[in-house]
Design a protein around this motif. Structure first.
Motif, PDB file in Angstrom:
ATOM      1  N   VAL A 110       1.215  -0.963  -0.439  1.00  0.00           N
ATOM      2  CA  VAL A 110       0.143   0.202   0.140  1.00  0.00           C
ATOM      3  C   VAL A 110       0.910   0.882  -0.317  1.00  0.00           C
ATOM      4  CG1 VAL A 110      -1.980   0.803   1.294  1.00  0.00           C
ATOM      5  CG2 VAL A 110      -2.110  -1.097   1.235  1.00  0.00           C
ATOM      6  N   ALA A 111       1.153   2.011  -1.453  1.00  0.00           N
ATOM      7  CA  ALA A 111       1.824   2.823  -1.353  1.00  0.00           C
ATOM      8  C   ALA A 111       1.331   3.909  -0.925  1.00  0.00           C
ATOM      9  CB  ALA A 111       2.310   3.290  -2.836  1.00  0.00           C
ATOM     10  N   SER A 112       1.971   5.201  -0.601  1.00  0.00           N
ATOM     11  CA  SER A 112       1.534   7.007   0.118  1.00  0.00           C
ATOM     12  C   SER A 112       0.994   7.334  -1.269  1.00  0.00           C
ATOM     13  CB  SER A 112       2.660   6.932   0.614  1.00  0.00           C
ATOM     14  OG  SER A 112       3.359   7.518   0.096  1.00  0.00           O
ATOM     15  N   SER A 113       0.701   8.548  -1.284  1.00  0.00           N
ATOM     16  CA  SER A 113       0.756   9.186  -2.192  1.00  0.00           C
ATOM     17  C   SER A 113       1.576  10.023  -3.042  1.00  0.00           C
ATOM     18  CB  SER A 113      -0.818  10.908  -1.694  1.00  0.00           C
ATOM     19  OG  SER A 113      -1.904  10.212  -1.135  1.00  0.00           O
ATOM     20  N   ARG A 114       2.644  10.066  -1.677  1.00  0.00           N
ATOM     21  CA  ARG A 114       3.648  10.717  -2.645  1.00  0.00           C
ATOM     22  C   ARG A 114       4.250   9.769  -3.488  1.00  0.00           C
ATOM     23  NH1 ARG A 114       8.691   9.945  -1.532  1.00  0.00           N
ATOM     24  NH2 ARG A 114       8.427   8.231  -0.398  1.00  0.00           N
ATOM     25  N   MET A 115       3.798   8.150  -3.291  1.00  0.00           N
ATOM     26  CA  MET A 115       5.141   8.193  -4.373  1.00  0.00           C
ATOM     27  C   MET A 115       4.335   6.631  -6.064  1.00  0.00           C
ATOM     28  SD  MET A 115       5.719   4.958  -1.311  1.00  0.00           S
ATOM     29  CE  MET A 115       6.695   3.414  -2.350  1.00  0.00           C
ATOM     30  N   PHE A 116       2.855   7.412  -6.090  1.00  0.00           N
ATOM     31  CA  PHE A 116       2.324   7.412  -7.274  1.00  0.00           C
ATOM     32  C   PHE A 116       3.252   7.711  -8.448  1.00  0.00           C
ATOM     33  CE2 PHE A 116      -0.731   5.706  -4.073  1.00  0.00           C
ATOM     34  CZ  PHE A 116      -1.167   4.442  -4.824  1.00  0.00           C
ATOM     35  N   PRO A 117       3.426   9.397  -8.415  1.00  0.00           N
ATOM     36  CA  PRO A 117       4.114   9.816  -9.226  1.00  0.00           C
ATOM     37  C   PRO A 117       5.187   9.270  -9.447  1.00  0.00           C
ATOM     38  CG  PRO A 117       3.413  11.935  -7.726  1.00  0.00           C
ATOM     39  CD  PRO A 117       2.924  10.105  -7.054  1.00  0.00           C
ATOM     40  N   GLU A 118       5.641   8.584  -8.677  1.00  0.00           N
ATOM     41  CA  GLU A 118       7.170   7.955  -8.872  1.00  0.00           C
ATOM     42  C   GLU A 118       7.308   6.938  -9.444  1.00  0.00           C
ATOM     43  OE1 GLU A 118       8.580   7.868  -5.267  1.00  0.00           O
ATOM     44  OE2 GLU A 118       9.104  10.310  -5.249  1.00  0.00           O
ATOM     45  N   GLU A 158       6.547  -0.796  -5.318  1.00  0.00           N
ATOM     46  CA  GLU A 158       5.837  -0.878  -4.045  1.00  0.00           C
ATOM     47  C   GLU A 158       4.773  -0.153  -4.810  1.00  0.00           C
ATOM     48  OE1 GLU A 158       8.942   1.252  -4.082  1.00  0.00           O
ATOM     49  OE2 GLU A 158       9.547  -0.287  -2.102  1.00  0.00           O
ATOM     50  N   VAL A 159       4.266   0.724  -5.953  1.00  0.00           N
ATOM     51  CA  VAL A 159       3.585   0.864  -6.569  1.00  0.00           C
ATOM     52  C   VAL A 159       2.733   0.454  -7.562  1.00  0.00           C
ATOM     53  CG1 VAL A 159       2.204   2.732  -8.028  1.00  0.00           C
ATOM     54  CG2 VAL A 159       3.739   4.278  -6.666  1.00  0.00           C
ATOM     55  N   SER A 160       3.420  -0.214  -8.729  1.00  0.00           N
ATOM     56  CA  SER A 160       3.204  -1.000  -9.457  1.00  0.00           C
ATOM     57  C   SER A 160       3.803  -2.138  -9.913  1.00  0.00           C
ATOM     58  CB  SER A 160       3.689  -0.484 -10.762  1.00  0.00           C
ATOM     59  OG  SER A 160       4.684   0.011 -10.857  1.00  0.00           O
ATOM     60  N   GLY A 161       5.689  -2.464 -10.376  1.00  0.00           N
ATOM     61  CA  GLY A 161       5.605  -4.076 -10.180  1.00  0.00           C
ATOM     62  C   GLY A 161       5.068  -5.424  -9.125  1.00  0.00           C
ATOM     63  N   SER A 162       5.044  -4.586  -7.776  1.00  0.00           N
ATOM     64  CA  SER A 162       4.581  -5.658  -6.609  1.00  0.00           C
ATOM     65  C   SER A 162       2.918  -5.866  -6.804  1.00  0.00           C
ATOM     66  CB  SER A 162       4.641  -4.883  -5.580  1.00  0.00           C
ATOM     67  OG  SER A 162       4.334  -3.575  -5.167  1.00  0.00           O
ATOM     68  N   MET A 163       2.688  -5.359  -7.750  1.00  0.00           N
ATOM     69  CA  MET A 163       1.143  -5.169  -7.543  1.00  0.00           C
ATOM     70  C   MET A 163       1.314  -6.967  -8.758  1.00  0.00           C
ATOM     71  SD  MET A 163      -0.238  -3.691  -5.537  1.00  0.00           S
ATOM     72  CE  MET A 163      -2.051  -3.319  -6.133  1.00  0.00           C
ATOM     73  N   ASN A 164       2.443  -7.092 -10.046  1.00  0.00           N
ATOM     74  CA  ASN A 164       1.688  -7.979 -10.345  1.00  0.00           C
ATOM     75  C   ASN A 164       2.293  -9.536 -10.159  1.00  0.00           C
ATOM     76  OD1 ASN A 164       1.384  -7.084 -13.398  1.00  0.00           O
ATOM     77  ND2 ASN A 164       3.450  -5.943 -13.353  1.00  0.00           N
ATOM     78  N   LEU A 165       3.491  -8.956  -8.400  1.00  0.00           N
ATOM     79  CA  LEU A 165       3.702 -10.268  -7.562  1.00  0.00           C
ATOM     80  C   LEU A 165       2.558 -10.707  -6.769  1.00  0.00           C
ATOM     81  CD1 LEU A 165       6.990  -9.354  -6.538  1.00  0.00           C
ATOM     82  CD2 LEU A 165       6.496 -10.938  -8.402  1.00  0.00           C
ATOM     83  N   TYR A 166       1.474  -9.654  -6.839  1.00  0.00           N
ATOM     84  CA  TYR A 166       0.804  -9.959  -5.811  1.00  0.00           C
ATOM     85  C   TYR A 166      -0.793 -10.724  -6.528  1.00  0.00           C
ATOM     86  CZ  TYR A 166       2.525  -8.719  -1.108  1.00  0.00           C
ATOM     87  OH  TYR A 166       2.647  -8.885   0.168  1.00  0.00           O
ATOM     88  N   PRO A 212      -4.132   6.689  -6.592  1.00  0.00           N
ATOM     89  CA  PRO A 212      -3.910   7.412  -5.030  1.00  0.00           C
ATOM     90  C   PRO A 212      -4.343   7.535  -4.464  1.00  0.00           C
ATOM     91  CG  PRO A 212      -2.762   8.643  -8.118  1.00  0.00           C
ATOM     92  CD  PRO A 212      -4.087   7.093  -7.647  1.00  0.00           C
ATOM     93  N   GLN A 213      -5.378   7.511  -4.470  1.00  0.00           N
ATOM     94  CA  GLN A 213      -6.069   7.932  -3.402  1.00  0.00           C
ATOM     95  C   GLN A 213      -6.512   7.472  -2.491  1.00  0.00           C
ATOM     96  OE1 GLN A 213     -10.316   7.892  -4.762  1.00  0.00           O
ATOM     97  NE2 GLN A 213     -10.111   9.754  -6.405  1.00  0.00           N
ATOM     98  N   VAL A 214      -5.642   6.601  -1.321  1.00  0.00           N
ATOM     99  CA  VAL A 214      -5.873   5.132  -1.004  1.00  0.00           C
ATOM    100  C   VAL A 214      -5.037   6.064   0.000  1.00  0.00           C
ATOM    101  CG1 VAL A 214      -5.760   3.188  -2.163  1.00  0.00           C
ATOM    102  CG2 VAL A 214      -3.800   4.123  -1.711  1.00  0.00           C
ATOM    103  N   GLU A 215      -4.122   6.878   0.066  1.00  0.00           N
ATOM    104  CA  GLU A 215      -3.521   7.004   1.119  1.00  0.00           C
ATOM    105  C   GLU A 215      -4.414   7.575   2.279  1.00  0.00           C
ATOM    106  OE1 GLU A 215      -0.449  10.770   2.888  1.00  0.00           O
ATOM    107  OE2 GLU A 215      -0.037   9.286   0.881  1.00  0.00           O
ATOM    108  N   ASP A 216      -5.091   9.013   1.968  1.00  0.00           N
ATOM    109  CA  ASP A 216      -6.486   9.097   2.675  1.00  0.00           C
ATOM    110  C   ASP A 216      -7.523   8.885   2.889  1.00  0.00           C
ATOM    111  OD1 ASP A 216      -4.875  11.772   1.925  1.00  0.00           O
ATOM    112  OD2 ASP A 216      -6.124  12.799   0.269  1.00  0.00           O
ATOM    113  N   LEU A 217      -7.717   8.015   2.015  1.00  0.00           N
ATOM    114  CA  LEU A 217      -8.780   6.892   2.389  1.00  0.00           C
ATOM    115  C   LEU A 217      -8.410   6.319   3.686  1.00  0.00           C
ATOM    116  CD1 LEU A 217     -10.081   5.310  -1.177  1.00  0.00           C
ATOM    117  CD2 LEU A 217     -11.631   7.022   0.422  1.00  0.00           C
TER     118      LEU A 217
END
Length: 246
Positions: free
Chosen positions: A193-201, A205-213, A221-226
C-alpha cells in the motif's frame, strides 16, 4: 510471560540468492530475547515497513548483527520505568476496500503479453483467463483496519498489507504519537500500500509489486487519504495530538 516487539523493517537480510531457510533478523532477535528472559515468549511483528529494507544485507552474519541490535534495544527499554496498561477496553475490526486506479480491459491485458516482463505476463494471462471464464476484473482490493485501546493510555492500530512508512509517520503527526502503536502485515496480506507521494514516482511498491500479488493494475493514489481518514473515524475520541494523559 511474553514480549511483543514491533520494528518497521522488512525481514529480508537474506535474499532470494541466499540458500537458507531462516527466520532472519526477527527470528534471531526473538531467540536472543527468549534466552535472556527464560520462560518468556517473544513475538516480533513489523510496523509500516513496506519501503524499508535492512542494511547491510545479503550475508548470513548480518542476520545476527541485526537481531542483536533489536534484542539490545528491547533490553534497554525493559530497564526503563514501566507502567501497567490494564485490559483492552475497546476493540474493533473494520473491513474496507482500496480502489484500483482503473478497471482493466481485456485489450489492455493482451497488450501486456508483449510488453510486460515474466511476472506481468503471468498476471495478464491469469486475468484474461478469468475474463474468458465470465469473471469480472476487480476494481478494488480488500483491506482491513483493526484497533485495540487500553483505556486512554495506548491505542494499537493494525493494518492489512505491506504499508509504507509514510502511513505511520502521518498518523504520528496527526494523532498522539506518545500513545500510538502502529502495526502492519496484520490479518491478511493483499498487496503493498503505497503513499500518495510515491504514485508519480512509480517503481516497485506502486506498480511492480502488484504483478507479484496478482492484481491487474496499481492502487489509486487516493488510498492514503482513504486509509488515514478511516483510522480517524474508527478510533474512539480522545486520541488527538497533544491530548494530555489522565
Amino acid at each position: 510471560r511474553g514480549l511483543f516487539i514491533s520494528y518497521a523493517c522488512h525481514n529480508t537480510t537474506l535474499r532470494s540468492d541466499d540458500n537458507f531457510i531462516d527466520p532472519d533478523w526477527a527470528g534471531d532477535a526473538a531467540r536472543r530475547i527468549e534466552a535472556e528472559h527464560a520462560g518468556a515468549t517473544a513475538l516480533v511483528g513489523l510496523g509500516c515497513a513496506g519501503d524499508a529494507d535492512p542494511g547491510p544485507f545479503g550475508r548470513h552474519e548480518y542476520v545476527a548483527k541485526h537481531g542483536l541490535a533489536v534484542a539490545t534495544e528491547v533490553d534497554r527499554l525493559l530497564d526503563m520505568p514501566l507502567a501497567p496498561l490494564g485490559p483492552v477496553t475497546a476493540a474493533e475490526f473494520r473491513r474496507m476496500a482500496l480502489p484500483l486506479d482503473h478497471r482493466v480491459t481485456r485489450k489492455e491485458l493482451e497488450a501486456r503479453l508483449a510488453d510486460a516482463g515474466n511476472t506481468g505476463q503471468y498476471t495478464a494471462r491469469r486475468w484474461i483467463g478469468r475474463i474468458d471464464a465470465g469473471e469480472p476484473v476487480p476494481a478494488e482490493v480488500p483491506f482491513a483496519i483493526q484497533y485495540w485501546t487500553f483505556g486512554t493510555r495506548l491505542a494499537m492500530v493494525f493494518f492489512t498489507g505491506e504499508m509504507v512508512s509514510e502511513y505511520s509517520l502521518r498518523l504520528r503527526r496527526e494523532l498522539d504519537e506518545e500513545r500510538l502503536w502502529i502495526n502492519a502485515y496484520a490479518n491478511d496480506l493483499p498487496c503493498y500500500v503505497a503513499s500518495s507521494r510515491m504514485f508519480p514516482e512509480g517503481g516497485y511498491e506502486v506498480s511492480g509489486s502488484m504483478n507479484l500479488y496478482g492484481w491487474p493494475t496499481s492502487l489509486s493514489p487516493q488510498v492514503e487519504d482513504l486509509v488515514i481518514s478511516a483510522v480517524h473515524r474508527l478510533l474512539p475520541p480522545g486520541w488527538e495530538r497533544n491530548q494530555p494523559l489522565p
